[in-house]
Design a protein around this motif. Sequence first.
Motif, PDB file in Angstrom:
ATOM      1  N   VAL A 175       0.814  -1.225   0.000  1.00 37.10           N
ATOM      2  CA  VAL A 175       0.000   0.000   0.000  1.00 37.10           C
ATOM      3  C   VAL A 175       0.847   1.275   0.000  1.00 37.10           C
ATOM      4  CG1 VAL A 175      -1.757   1.312   1.263  1.00 37.10           C
ATOM      5  CG2 VAL A 175      -2.011  -1.163   0.964  1.00 37.10           C
ATOM      6  N   PRO A 176       1.886   1.412   0.834  1.00 38.62           N
ATOM      7  CA  PRO A 176       2.668   2.656   0.782  1.00 38.62           C
ATOM      8  C   PRO A 176       3.339   2.900  -0.570  1.00 38.62           C
ATOM      9  CG  PRO A 176       3.119   1.461   2.810  1.00 38.62           C
ATOM     10  CD  PRO A 176       2.309   0.552   1.939  1.00 38.62           C
ATOM     11  N   ILE A 177       3.720   1.837  -1.260  1.00 37.41           N
ATOM     12  CA  ILE A 177       4.344   2.002  -2.575  1.00 37.41           C
ATOM     13  C   ILE A 177       3.310   2.486  -3.576  1.00 37.41           C
ATOM     14  CG2 ILE A 177       5.534   0.810  -4.460  1.00 37.41           C
ATOM     15  CD1 ILE A 177       6.617  -1.120  -2.224  1.00 37.41           C
ATOM     16  N   VAL A 178       2.141   1.863  -3.595  1.00 37.74           N
ATOM     17  CA  VAL A 178       1.069   2.276  -4.501  1.00 37.74           C
ATOM     18  C   VAL A 178       0.661   3.713  -4.182  1.00 37.74           C
ATOM     19  CG1 VAL A 178      -1.315   1.829  -5.213  1.00 37.74           C
ATOM     20  CG2 VAL A 178       0.267  -0.090  -4.865  1.00 37.74           C
ATOM     21  N   ARG A 179       0.514   4.017  -2.899  1.00 38.97           N
ATOM     22  CA  ARG A 179       0.132   5.374  -2.476  1.00 38.97           C
ATOM     23  C   ARG A 179       1.166   6.395  -2.944  1.00 38.97           C
ATOM     24  NH1 ARG A 179      -0.313   5.020   3.165  1.00 38.97           N
ATOM     25  NH2 ARG A 179      -2.332   4.046   2.845  1.00 38.97           N
ATOM     26  N   THR A 180       2.439   6.028  -2.889  1.00 38.32           N
ATOM     27  CA  THR A 180       3.492   6.939  -3.340  1.00 38.32           C
ATOM     28  C   THR A 180       3.281   7.299  -4.807  1.00 38.32           C
ATOM     29  OG1 THR A 180       5.088   6.080  -1.742  1.00 38.32           O
ATOM     30  CG2 THR A 180       5.992   7.186  -3.664  1.00 38.32           C
ATOM     31  N   GLU A 219       4.382  14.467  -9.613  1.00 42.00           N
ATOM     32  CA  GLU A 219       5.717  14.579 -10.203  1.00 42.00           C
ATOM     33  C   GLU A 219       6.157  13.243 -10.803  1.00 42.00           C
ATOM     34  OE1 GLU A 219       9.877  16.704  -8.742  1.00 42.00           O
ATOM     35  OE2 GLU A 219       8.396  16.079  -7.280  1.00 42.00           O
ATOM     36  N   LEU A 220       5.760  12.144 -10.152  1.00 39.43           N
ATOM     37  CA  LEU A 220       6.086  10.814 -10.670  1.00 39.43           C
ATOM     38  C   LEU A 220       5.136  10.402 -11.791  1.00 39.43           C
ATOM     39  CD1 LEU A 220       6.835   8.748  -7.436  1.00 39.43           C
ATOM     40  CD2 LEU A 220       8.475   9.645  -9.096  1.00 39.43           C
ATOM     41  N   THR A 221       3.842  10.594 -11.567  1.00 40.29           N
ATOM     42  CA  THR A 221       2.860  10.110 -12.538  1.00 40.29           C
ATOM     43  C   THR A 221       2.889  10.901 -13.847  1.00 40.29           C
ATOM     44  OG1 THR A 221       1.116  11.415 -11.483  1.00 40.29           O
ATOM     45  CG2 THR A 221       1.329   9.103 -10.822  1.00 40.29           C
ATOM     46  N   ALA A 222       3.530  12.048 -13.851  1.00 41.20           N
ATOM     47  CA  ALA A 222       3.677  12.799 -15.097  1.00 41.20           C
ATOM     48  C   ALA A 222       4.569  12.038 -16.078  1.00 41.20           C
ATOM     49  CB  ALA A 222       4.263  14.182 -14.812  1.00 41.20           C
ATOM     50  N   GLU A 223       5.510  11.252 -15.557  1.00 40.39           N
ATOM     51  CA  GLU A 223       6.461  10.566 -16.436  1.00 40.39           C
ATOM     52  C   GLU A 223       6.494   9.046 -16.264  1.00 40.39           C
ATOM     53  OE1 GLU A 223      10.240  12.692 -17.224  1.00 40.39           O
ATOM     54  OE2 GLU A 223       9.650  13.888 -15.467  1.00 40.39           O
TER      55      GLU A 223
END
Length: 179
Positions: A68-73, A79-83
């Motif tokens: 869960v913490p990894i998915v939540r991150t 900034e991450l999901t943009a790329e």
Amino acid sequence: GEISIDDALLKQEKMNLAEKVVVMDNGCMCCTIRGDLVAGLMQILEDIRKGGTIDQIMIETTGMADPVPIVRTFMSNPELTAELRLDAVVTMADSKHLIGRLDDQVQEGAVNEAYQQIAFADKIILNKLDLITTEQAITVKDRIREINKYAKVIGAVKGRVRMEELVNIRAHDMCNFVN
């Protein structure tokens, strides 16, 4: 665990790696995700911007870790999901011991990591099928289905699965949601 052996293993001269490996400061991601994961991913993105190429980034949590913490991150960091895109959560389950781990009593306020891994998996590799009977395998798969009806379950012996089963799953891609 408390002591990271991954970085020591990677330094061995026997290993000729084509991959770039980023080891988190605390050696794992099992308890909490501080800035280590984001910093590691940003470091990889920076390398790409400088001309480096990658096929994919795989985050391996080693053993019992709450995903869960990894998915939540990923889900909470524009900034991450943009790329980058989170492709899938793939769980390797030990068919011989999974039911015992699912039944483990946990301290109040803690989570059962085995349960979390099964519950949040998009794909489950049911490993060590050679160590149990067909009836036991059916019981384990039934237990998995009580927790997660939607994950694809693949059988494996000694962790062997086709690479196609691990990449381009697109489980978190809304355009691929109907598949």
